[in-house]
Design an enzyme around this catalytic site. Structure first.
Site, mmCIF file in Angstrom:
data_model
loop_
_atom_site.group_PDB
_atom_site.id
_atom_site.type_symbol
_atom_site.label_atom_id
_atom_site.label_comp_id
_atom_site.label_asym_id
_atom_site.label_seq_id
_atom_site.Cartn_x
_atom_site.Cartn_y
_atom_site.Cartn_z
ATOM 1 N N ASP A 1 45.344 42.745 38.969
ATOM 2 C CA ASP A 1 45.597 41.305 39.021
ATOM 3 C C ASP A 1 47.063 40.912 39.056
ATOM 4 O O ASP A 1 47.368 39.728 38.965
ATOM 5 C CB ASP A 1 44.921 40.623 37.819
ATOM 6 C CG ASP A 1 45.529 41.060 36.494
ATOM 7 O OD1 ASP A 1 46.120 42.151 36.433
ATOM 8 O OD2 ASP A 1 45.404 40.297 35.513
ATOM 9 N N GLU A 2 47.977 41.860 39.190
ATOM 10 C CA GLU A 2 49.389 41.515 39.193
ATOM 11 C C GLU A 2 50.133 42.250 40.309
ATOM 12 O O GLU A 2 49.815 43.390 40.627
ATOM 13 C CB GLU A 2 50.042 41.851 37.856
ATOM 14 C CG GLU A 2 49.489 41.071 36.688
ATOM 15 C CD GLU A 2 50.237 41.359 35.404
ATOM 16 O OE1 GLU A 2 51.455 41.120 35.361
ATOM 17 O OE2 GLU A 2 49.607 41.844 34.451
ATOM 18 N N TYR B 1 38.720 38.899 36.873
ATOM 19 C CA TYR B 1 37.321 39.321 36.991
ATOM 20 C C TYR B 1 36.391 38.106 37.052
ATOM 21 O O TYR B 1 35.445 38.067 37.836
ATOM 22 C CB TYR B 1 36.912 40.188 35.796
ATOM 23 C CG TYR B 1 37.498 41.580 35.785
ATOM 24 C CD1 TYR B 1 38.399 41.998 36.757
ATOM 25 C CD2 TYR B 1 37.141 42.479 34.784
ATOM 26 C CE1 TYR B 1 38.919 43.269 36.723
ATOM 27 C CE2 TYR B 1 37.665 43.764 34.745
ATOM 28 C CZ TYR B 1 38.561 44.149 35.722
ATOM 29 O OH TYR B 1 39.078 45.402 35.691
ATOM 30 N N LEU C 1 47.176 36.818 38.713
ATOM 31 C CA LEU C 1 45.952 36.077 38.997
ATOM 32 C C LEU C 1 45.300 35.584 37.714
ATOM 33 O O LEU C 1 45.313 36.269 36.691
ATOM 34 C CB LEU C 1 44.975 36.968 39.774
ATOM 35 C CG LEU C 1 45.499 37.465 41.125
ATOM 36 C CD1 LEU C 1 44.532 38.479 41.723
ATOM 37 C CD2 LEU C 1 45.711 36.311 42.081
#
Length: 593
Positions: free
Chosen positions: A154-155, A67, A63
């Site tokens: 995020d992964e 944040y 992503l």
């Protein structure tokens, strides 16, 4: 000013240790109009098992500035403004508007405001909204394949081999004559649709595009994707084009991709300590490692490690995508410039426990092991000075979880202080820069009907450890001097770092009945707390005769050994490993992602 303790990577977790793939120096170029005919010869009649590691199709989803994206979704007024997410005195990540103005991740707030006075800063200390969004992404990806492995917030890795095979079969049934690649092809390589592996990867690129489209339409998130035949390569290629783009890697370009890495430390799975040992042998480039004498390497590092890292240097990785499942531990930690009194230590423990108990309450499972990690100040060994102790949580304390935090905080602080005194001589001056508390050995509540004695005695099996990725356990970023755990700034450790983890031996022994005398499924720890007459009744129900439990309850409960609390694996694959920590960390250095 104190140096950053973590390289930003949007979470925890992580045991997949990778640098940023591609990068400005990459020689990859976008594919233009990549399409070709899919004729009857597309597979040459070959049938390849979907489980074959040589013919898997793996997608790595990363992503963009996660944040910052979450903050912009919650406040649309921030979307077109330079935005930074602040933790303590650092900008841990920022959006691309800020990056255009020179803001970088892990830049100090002071320097960032000097460089960009119009920078908007939001406090990112509370990770709740990031964690919740992260799990929504994973749940969405699981709609495409059950094999989704989280790498921090995020992964994710997704094994789409089975879906690719289904679509390939459908295309052949429909007599489709043409296909096109979604996104870029690494190195601008021409797709050969007479090559069965090329076809699978092209289909994989289309599925990756569908994943990214679904993430944007349903969650408002953008991200990059890499499509390749294994986890290592998909991870490396996913960052070739950023932001919000994707790249497919064909087999013929694998060596170009691995060879484009400018140092062996950029090879996923080769850690900080191993890199230093390799440099002493005169190795610095990937080519050096590929051509180095296996005999000498095995002598220096051991056979298994030597063979493993040489395979990695060629882009070979047969580790499976392991479905992560629920976190196998939950942790929280805080870093500071100085903590030098027991009063301060207790206060920080209470603060960490408040957050953890709230998460445990929402999780629904109960922890049976607690671990305390500290970092002593060291001017010479700042990044590798963590020390841990862990011990079982007594059953009477476990039973208090979920009944109100006030009832459980005091006994937990007492346990943590016992562990603390194992590591620190409190009568002497001490200087700490980090405290971490971790709950592990999480077990689900019994599912039997309440009111039956089995409801109180049956121990549920622990959650599946297929992925074993522990969110909440500090994960090691071995490619730099810092990393992010649970989205917070942490320091790093490596597999070879000396990490002392011991069980607490001061807990009282629990006498248990021999297993063969108990009915199946009975929890020995709960059994030991029952009155003697009930114990005898339970045993007699199985054996048919009355047995005096005082004569048989003599087997002590073996305390769990202090397994390493950090995932300092220098192997790039995530199984076996912990998994899943809401470790609250990935700990991958993702560069500009």
């Amino acid at each position: 000013m104190e140096l950053p303790e973590q390289q930003q990577q949007e979470e925890e977790e992580p045991d997949w240790l990778c640098p940023e793939p591609g990068g400005p120096g990459s020689h990859a170029a976008p594919a233009r109009g990549s399409s070709a005919a899919l004729g009857a010869q597309s597979g040459h009649g070959k049938t390849v098992p979907s489980g074959s590691t040589a013919h898997r199709v793996i997608v790595h989803i990363d992503l963009d500035c996660f944040y910052a994206q979450v903050e912009m979704i919650h406040n649309s007024e921030l979307r077109d403004r330079p935005l930074g997410v602040q933790q303590k005195y650092l900008v841990v990540t920022c959006n691309y508007e800020a990056r255009k103005l020179g803001i970088q991740k892990l830049m100090s707030v002071r320097d960032a405001k000097e460089k960009c006075p119009e920078l908007v800063l939001v406090n990112g200390e509370d990770l709740t909204q990031y964690r919740e969004m992260s799990y929504k992404v994973t749940e969405l990806l699981e709609e495409f394949s059950p094999l989704v492995e989280r790498l921090g917030f995020d992964e994710n890795f997704v094994d789409i081999t089975e879906l690719v095979e289904k679509r390939l079969a459908q295309l052949q049934r429909d007599g489709c004559s043409k296909m096109s690649v979604s996104g870029h092809v690494y190195n601008n390589q021409t797709v050969n649709l007479h090559d069965v592996m090329h076809i699978r990867l092209v289909i994989g690129s289309q599925i990756a595009a569908e994943m990214r489209e679904a993430m944007y339409n349903r969650l408002g998130l953008t991200g990059c994707a890499g499509v390749a035949s294994n986890k290592l390569l998909s991870k490396l290629v996913s960052g070739t084009f950023k932001p919000n783009q994707q790249t497919v890697l064909l087999p013929e370009s694998c060596q170009d991709l691995v060879g484009s890495l400018d140092h062996i430390r950029k090879v996923p799975g080769i850690g900080y300590k191993t890199t230093k040992r390799l440099e002493l042998l005169g190795l610095s480039s990937v080519r050096d490692l590929q051509t180095f004498s296996p005999v000498i390497l095995e002598k220096e590092l051991g056979v298994s490690i030597a063979q493993h890292i040489q395979k990695l240097s060629y882009g070979e990785d047969d580790s499976p995508v392991a479905s992560s499942g629920p976190p196998q531990s939950l942790s929280d930690e805080d870093s500071f410039k100085k903590c030098s009194s027991e009063v301060e230590v207790k206060k920080k423990m209470e603060e960490l426990l408040a957050n953890l108990l709230d998460r445990i309450s929402k999780d629904g499972r109960k922890p049976h092991t607690i671990r305390l990690t500290i970092r002593k100040f060291s001017s010479t060994n700042k990044w590798f000075s963590r020390e841990s102790r862990q011990c079982p949580i007594p059953s009477h304390v476990v039973q208090k979880f979920g009944t109100g935090s006030c009832d459980v905080v005091a006994p937990l602080v007492g346990i943590l202080m016992k562990l603390f005194r194992k590591m620190i001589k409190v009568e002497m001056p001490f200087h700490l820069t980090l405290l971490s508390v971790c709950f592990s050995n999480l077990k689900a509540l019994p599912s039997l009907a309440k009111g039956s004695i089995g409801f109180y005695l049956t121990r549920s099996s622990p959650p599946s450890s297929a992925g074993k990725k522990m969110e909440g356990v500090p994960q090691d970023q071995v490619n730099s001097c810092s990393f992010v755990q649970d989205g917070r700034i942490r320091n790093i450790r490596t597999r070879e770092s000396s990490l002392e983890t011991k069980s607490c031996t001061e807990e009282p022994e629990i006498s248990l009945c021999p297993l063969h005398l108990l009915p199946a499924g009975i929890d020995q720890e709960v059994f030991s707390q029952l009155p003697e007459d009930i114990k005898e009744e339970i045993i007699s129900d199985k054996t048919g005769e009355r047995i005096h439990t005082k004569n048989v309850l003599s087997q002590p409960l073996p305390f769990s050994k202090g397994a390493l609390p950090f995932f300092a694996q220098e192997q790039m694959h995530s199984t076996p490993n912990s998994r899943r920590a809401d470790h609250s960390i990935s700990s991958l250095s993702t560069g500009s992602s």
